[in-house]
Design a protein around this motif. Structure first.
Motif, PDB file in Angstrom:
ATOM      1  N   ARG A   1      -5.429   4.903   2.467  1.00  0.00           N
ATOM      2  CA  ARG A   1      -6.456   5.030   3.512  1.00  0.00           C
ATOM      3  C   ARG A   1      -6.296   6.296   4.351  1.00  0.00           C
ATOM      4  O   ARG A   1      -7.239   6.755   4.989  1.00  0.00           O
ATOM      5  N   CYS A   2      -5.073   6.851   4.355  1.00  0.00           N
ATOM      6  CA  CYS A   2      -4.844   8.002   5.241  1.00  0.00           C
ATOM      7  C   CYS A   2      -4.446   9.281   4.511  1.00  0.00           C
ATOM      8  O   CYS A   2      -4.203  10.298   5.149  1.00  0.00           O
ATOM      9  N   LEU A   3      -4.392   9.232   3.170  1.00  0.00           N
ATOM     10  CA  LEU A   3      -3.961  10.413   2.411  1.00  0.00           C
ATOM     11  C   LEU A   3      -5.047  10.821   1.426  1.00  0.00           C
ATOM     12  O   LEU A   3      -5.287  10.155   0.421  1.00  0.00           O
ATOM     13  N   LYS A   4      -5.715  11.925   1.723  1.00  0.00           N
ATOM     14  CA  LYS A   4      -6.792  12.420   0.863  1.00  0.00           C
ATOM     15  C   LYS A   4      -6.191  13.107  -0.360  1.00  0.00           C
ATOM     16  O   LYS A   4      -5.380  14.015  -0.234  1.00  0.00           O
ATOM     17  N   GLN A   5      -6.586  12.671  -1.539  1.00  0.00           N
ATOM     18  CA  GLN A   5      -6.052  13.233  -2.772  1.00  0.00           C
ATOM     19  C   GLN A   5      -6.920  14.394  -3.239  1.00  0.00           C
ATOM     20  O   GLN A   5      -8.112  14.224  -3.474  1.00  0.00           O
TER      21      GLN A   5
ATOM     22  N   ASP B   1     -11.842  18.772   5.344  1.00  0.00           N
ATOM     23  CA  ASP B   1     -12.328  17.437   5.717  1.00  0.00           C
ATOM     24  C   ASP B   1     -11.197  16.567   6.260  1.00  0.00           C
ATOM     25  O   ASP B   1     -11.374  15.826   7.233  1.00  0.00           O
ATOM     26  N   ALA B   2     -10.032  16.673   5.613  1.00  0.00           N
ATOM     27  CA  ALA B   2      -8.878  15.878   6.059  1.00  0.00           C
ATOM     28  C   ALA B   2      -8.425  16.307   7.448  1.00  0.00           C
ATOM     29  O   ALA B   2      -8.083  15.478   8.297  1.00  0.00           O
ATOM     30  N   ILE B   3      -8.433  17.618   7.687  1.00  0.00           N
ATOM     31  CA  ILE B   3      -8.019  18.138   9.003  1.00  0.00           C
ATOM     32  C   ILE B   3      -8.969  17.662  10.101  1.00  0.00           C
ATOM     33  O   ILE B   3      -8.547  17.311  11.208  1.00  0.00           O
ATOM     34  N   ASN B   4     -10.247  17.636   9.777  1.00  0.00           N
ATOM     35  CA  ASN B   4     -11.253  17.290  10.779  1.00  0.00           C
ATOM     36  C   ASN B   4     -11.411  15.784  11.000  1.00  0.00           C
ATOM     37  O   ASN B   4     -12.045  15.360  11.966  1.00  0.00           O
ATOM     38  N   GLU B   5     -10.833  14.986  10.105  1.00  0.00           N
ATOM     39  CA  GLU B   5     -10.962  13.530  10.241  1.00  0.00           C
ATOM     40  C   GLU B   5      -9.703  12.944  10.872  1.00  0.00           C
ATOM     41  O   GLU B   5      -8.593  13.138  10.379  1.00  0.00           O
ATOM     42  N   ARG B   6      -9.882  12.239  11.941  1.00  0.00           N
ATOM     43  CA  ARG B   6      -8.752  11.659  12.666  1.00  0.00           C
ATOM     44  C   ARG B   6      -7.947  10.699  11.779  1.00  0.00           C
ATOM     45  O   ARG B   6      -8.499   9.857  11.082  1.00  0.00           O
ATOM     46  N   GLY B   7      -6.637  10.870  11.810  1.00  0.00           N
ATOM     47  CA  GLY B   7      -5.747   9.995  11.060  1.00  0.00           C
ATOM     48  C   GLY B   7      -5.667  10.291   9.578  1.00  0.00           C
ATOM     49  O   GLY B   7      -5.048   9.546   8.818  1.00  0.00           O
ATOM     50  N   GLN B   8      -6.299  11.389   9.140  1.00  0.00           N
ATOM     51  CA  GLN B   8      -6.326  11.728   7.725  1.00  0.00           C
ATOM     52  C   GLN B   8      -5.352  12.868   7.426  1.00  0.00           C
ATOM     53  O   GLN B   8      -5.215  13.814   8.198  1.00  0.00           O
ATOM     54  N   HIS B   9      -4.667  12.761   6.273  1.00  0.00           N
ATOM     55  CA  HIS B   9      -3.763  13.806   5.794  1.00  0.00           C
ATOM     56  C   HIS B   9      -4.123  14.072   4.344  1.00  0.00           C
ATOM     57  O   HIS B   9      -5.057  13.464   3.808  1.00  0.00           O
ATOM     58  N   ALA B  10      -3.422  14.995   3.680  1.00  0.00           N
ATOM     59  CA  ALA B  10      -3.841  15.370   2.325  1.00  0.00           C
ATOM     60  C   ALA B  10      -2.648  15.648   1.426  1.00  0.00           C
ATOM     61  O   ALA B  10      -1.567  15.997   1.887  1.00  0.00           O
TER      62      ALA B  10
ATOM     63  N   PHE C   1      -8.409  28.130   8.492  1.00  0.00           N
ATOM     64  CA  PHE C   1      -8.718  27.149   9.523  1.00  0.00           C
ATOM     65  C   PHE C   1      -8.360  27.716  10.893  1.00  0.00           C
ATOM     66  O   PHE C   1      -7.208  28.073  11.159  1.00  0.00           O
ATOM     67  N   THR C   2      -9.347  27.791  11.747  1.00  0.00           N
ATOM     68  CA  THR C   2      -9.150  28.382  13.072  1.00  0.00           C
ATOM     69  C   THR C   2      -8.757  27.313  14.091  1.00  0.00           C
ATOM     70  O   THR C   2      -8.871  26.120  13.851  1.00  0.00           O
TER      71      THR C   2
END
Length: 392
Positions: free
Chosen positions: A205-209, A43-52, A73-74
């Motif tokens: 806001r930009c780092l998925k835990q 989900d983080a990869i596919n969402e713009r501006g999101q990291h994990a 992930f392809t």
């Protein structure tokens, strides 16, 4: 037409691939479970501006999941960098971009010259002494917008330099605002993200835990069933449940017992994982456990039988959501194991000593008074003690 049975040599060759207690799983063929965590990273990869950020206890399989990411992930270029204590921010990113290669072609000299292909890594475009190092990283990656990159920084907890952690936090914010083709995933041992990256509220806001919990019973079953099936080995429900109980949610111990039990089975040209082979696996598993764990355990139980019985009682007691043990549960289990009828005050001294260096720091005290809880300082000690309890 039935498939031909595997030879002993073939089964032994497969064994080291399906059960790997000493090193992370490197191929997705033998990685099982963790679907929810993998989905969250996706989900983080596919969402713009999101990291994990992937965090959790030691031994729950974070590095194996990081390896799984590189295959799952392809249409992206995955890079894994394992951090160590001496790494600086610049050094880490030189390593990361140094693993990204691209080719260029130039024409040779002469009549009808042939094209010559050169391979260059992106790290060559970075000047480690640049005053604008972070901006340089962003500029380089923006020059390759036709590609999607996944940068995984494993064992991020090894980084003890505050400046390096702050630089990573700043870069993640800059990536979120300025780069659309790259995702950063931090992986490390921690109870919460502040322990890994510090208190940076602007990162929320930009780092998925993504917390990596201990494995569920179902996930442990997947490891056992799929691994043993690849070795043509059957296992009873009773023996399987014992392995899961001893492992306490740590894939390391599932792999450890399955590996040594299966090795003995294959060596004897057998095909069933019985209680006899589980007993062998427990003994071998104890022998091949981390020396630090064994040393702490020896310090903890030296002296009278009471020390050993109390640590056994701790391992047998249920844990709460914070992996802590209630003192009353310890007393209850101690009375069962020792065949006694003692009250709390009788073992309070022992529990306090387990939190000291002299007794191996096997426990950590949490809270005080009626809210006192205890937690194994090294979470994998719980599984090791269970093996010791069942080896007698």
């Amino acid at each position: 037409m039935e498939a031909l049975a595997k030879t002993k040599e073939e089964r032994l060759s497969i064994l080291s691939k399906v059960f790997s207690p000493s090193s992370p799983i490197t191929t997705s063929d033998f990685f099982f479970g963790r679907i929810e965590q993998l989905s969250n990273i996706c989900d983080a990869i596919n969402e713009r501006g999101q990291h994990a950020i992937l965090f959790g206890e030691r031994g729950v399989g974070k590095t194996s999941l990081a390896n799984k990411m590189t295959e799952s992930f392809t249409n992206l270029f995955p890079v894994i960098v394992t951090c160590n204590r001496k790494d600086t921010f610049n050094n880490i990113w030189l390593q990361a971009l140094g693993k990204v290669q691209h080719s260029t072609t130039t024409k040779g000299i002469g009549f009808k010259p042939s094209e010559i292909e050169h391979f260059i890594n992106l790290g060559t475009y970075l000047n480690p002494k640049s005053e604008n190092f972070q901006s340089d990283i962003i500029k380089i990656l923006n020059n390759y917008k036709q590609y999607t990159f996944l940068f995984i920084f494993d064992e991020f907890d090894n980084i003890i330099n505050d400046k390096t952690r702050e630089d990573f936090a700043d870069l993640i914010k800059s990536f979120s605002d300025n780069i659309t083709n790259s995702t950063i995933v931090l992986v490390g041992i921690a109870d919460d993200i502040e322990s890994l990256i510090g208190n940076h509220q602007s990162l929320e806001r930009c780092l998925k835990q993504v917390k990596m919990p201990r494995m569920s019973k179902k996930e442990c079953e997947e490891i056992i069933d799929n691994g043993l099936a690849a070795l043509d080995i059957k296992i009873s429900i009773k023996v399987k449940e014992k392995i899961i109980e001893f492992a306490s949610g740590f894939p390391h111990y599932v792999h450890l017992m399955c590996k040594y039990g299966a090795h003995e089975i294959i060596k004897n040209n057998k095909f069933e994982f019985s209680q006899v082979y589980l007993n062998i696996a427990i003994k071998k598993g104890i022998e091949n456990t981390n020396e630090q764990l064994k040393s702490s355990y020896r310090k903890a139980i030296v002296g009278t039988q009471k020390w050993q019985d109390i640590i056994f009682a701790c391992a047998q007691s249920p844990i709460d959501n914070y992996n802590c043990i209630n003192k009353m549960d310890i007393i209850k289990n101690y009375n069962i194991i020792a065949g006694s009828n003692v009250s709390g005050g009788t073992i309070s001294y022992n529990l306090k000593q387990f939190c000291s260096t002299d007794r191996g720091n096997v426990l950590t005290k949490i809270g005080s008074g009626i809210n006192t809880r205890y937690r194994f300082t090294n979470p994998m000690m719980r599984a090791f003690v269970k093996l010791k309890l069942n080896s007698n």
